[in-house]
Write an enzyme that holds these catalytic residues in place. Structure first.
Site, PDB file in Angstrom:
ATOM      1  N   ASP A  36      18.443   8.137  20.154  1.00 37.65           N
ATOM      2  CA  ASP A  36      17.707   9.083  20.074  1.00 37.65           C
ATOM      3  C   ASP A  36      18.651  10.418  19.663  1.00 37.65           C
ATOM      4  O   ASP A  36      18.861  10.345  20.311  1.00 37.65           O
ATOM      5  CB  ASP A  36      16.291   8.631  19.945  1.00 37.65           C
ATOM      6  CG  ASP A  36      15.976   9.080  18.289  1.00 37.65           C
ATOM      7  OD1 ASP A  36      16.318   9.494  16.789  1.00 37.65           O
ATOM      8  OD2 ASP A  36      14.858   8.198  18.354  1.00 37.65           O
ATOM      9  N   GLY A  37      18.079  10.926  18.178  1.00 41.28           N
ATOM     10  CA  GLY A  37      18.050  12.387  18.464  1.00 41.28           C
ATOM     11  C   GLY A  37      17.243  13.643  18.690  1.00 41.28           C
ATOM     12  O   GLY A  37      16.455  12.358  19.133  1.00 41.28           O
ATOM     13  N   ALA A  38      17.445  15.017  18.772  1.00 45.36           N
ATOM     14  CA  ALA A  38      15.764  15.424  18.944  1.00 45.36           C
ATOM     15  C   ALA A  38      16.065  16.634  18.944  1.00 45.36           C
ATOM     16  O   ALA A  38      17.292  17.346  17.829  1.00 45.36           O
ATOM     17  CB  ALA A  38      15.827  16.117  20.500  1.00 45.36           C
ATOM     18  N   GLY A  67      10.971  14.982  14.969  1.00 44.75           N
ATOM     19  CA  GLY A  67      10.311  14.451  13.722  1.00 44.75           C
ATOM     20  C   GLY A  67      10.319  15.529  12.503  1.00 44.75           C
ATOM     21  O   GLY A  67       9.445  15.330  11.605  1.00 44.75           O
ATOM     22  N   GLY A 113      13.039  15.393  11.215  1.00 44.54           N
ATOM     23  CA  GLY A 113      13.779  14.675   9.672  1.00 44.54           C
ATOM     24  C   GLY A 113      13.553  13.720   9.268  1.00 44.54           C
ATOM     25  O   GLY A 113      13.241  12.846   8.635  1.00 44.54           O
ATOM     26  N   GLU A 173       9.617   6.232  16.496  1.00 42.47           N
ATOM     27  CA  GLU A 173      10.735   6.466  17.295  1.00 42.47           C
ATOM     28  C   GLU A 173      10.173   6.899  19.327  1.00 42.47           C
ATOM     29  O   GLU A 173      10.340   6.010  19.694  1.00 42.47           O
ATOM     30  CB  GLU A 173      11.131   7.853  17.437  1.00 42.47           C
ATOM     31  CG  GLU A 173      12.060   8.299  15.736  1.00 42.47           C
ATOM     32  CD  GLU A 173      12.582   9.458  15.728  1.00 42.47           C
ATOM     33  OE1 GLU A 173      12.509  10.384  16.464  1.00 42.47           O
ATOM     34  OE2 GLU A 173      13.069   9.304  14.642  1.00 42.47           O
TER      35      GLU A 173
END
Ligand code: A5P
Length: 233
Positions: A88-90, A103, A105, A111
């Site tokens: 995942d991204g951050a 969050g 995005g 998630e």
């Protein structure tokens, strides 16, 4: 760090490739959300097309649609309650504990459920997302029940935040995949993110916050000079 769009895209791609390289045949994989995760889904799609066998559990409708289009087999928690690796991204990463803000995005709750069910959570960022203290730049997104959100917002403000309901370009409230609202809470630099996460959870109407505490196994940081890997201190 290059701030151009294409420069950032190249860094996201580099981080995505490093994360997807960790995925092995037969794994159940948590599929993140956001622009960096989208790059990783694209790379994973290439590996699946080349014969890799995985089952994906997506964290948003958008990521599910992208994965499906690329032929990545998907499942849900009815089939698997244990995920081998989630990527995942951050939005912000605090080096040391590797706590996160996520969050911005739009996704957050799914998630966090996927992250908490994963043996390993691998986060992909560019170096610009490392901050000495969470909240330095980003607000903390908080997913709340729409009913009585104004009361919930007031309670959040009492904790010291400036609170803004998330709206789209036309000014309408943005609803999450779960049909909830997101309140973006600006706290400024947060001295104790773990304590704040607990206090947020205690407020009636709050479903989850974008503070991810103690969930990260590894952060892949892409910088113009190459890839760095951070592990929780
Ligand atoms: C999804 O809503 C978020 O939690 C993202 O993971 C986070 O906002 C990072 O997104 P980008 O990779 O688009 O910066």
């Amino acid at each position: 760090v290059s701030t151009s769009e294409s420069g950032r895209d190249a860094l996201k791609r580099a981080a995505a490739e490093a994360a997807v390289a960790m995925i092995e045949d037969g794994m159940v994989v948590g599929i993140g959300s956001g622009t960096t995760a989208a790059q990783a889904i694209a790379v994973l799609g290439e590996r699946v097309a080349a014969g890799l066998k995985v089952t994906g559990i997506p964290t948003s409708e958008k990521s599910a649609a992208q994965a499906q289009q690329l032929g990545i087999p998907l499942a849900d928690f009815a089939a698997h309650q244990q995920i081998d690796l989630a990527f995942d991204g951050a939005d912000e990463v605090e080096p040391g504990p590797l706590n996160l803000i996520k969050g911005l995005g739009g996704a957050l709750l799914r998630e966090k459920i996927v992250a908490s069910a994963s043996r390993r959570l691998v986060i992909m960022v560019d170096g610009g997302k490392l901050v000495p203290r969470l909240g330095s730049r980003a607000p903390v997104p908080v997913e709340v029940v729409p009913f009585g959100w104004q009361v919930t917002a007031r309670r959040l403000a009492e904790l010291g935040a400036t609170v803004e309901p998330r709206r789209d370009a036309a000014g309408s409230f943005v609803h999450t995949d779960g049909g909830n609202l997101t309140l973006d809470c600006r706290f400024g630099p947060i001295a104790d993110a773990a304590a704040l996460a607990c206090r947020l959870r205690e407020i009636v109407g709050v479903i989850e916050s974008g503070l991810f505490i103690g969930l990260t196994s590894e952060v892949i940081v892409a910088e113009p000079g190459g890839i760095r890997r951070l592990h929780p201190a």
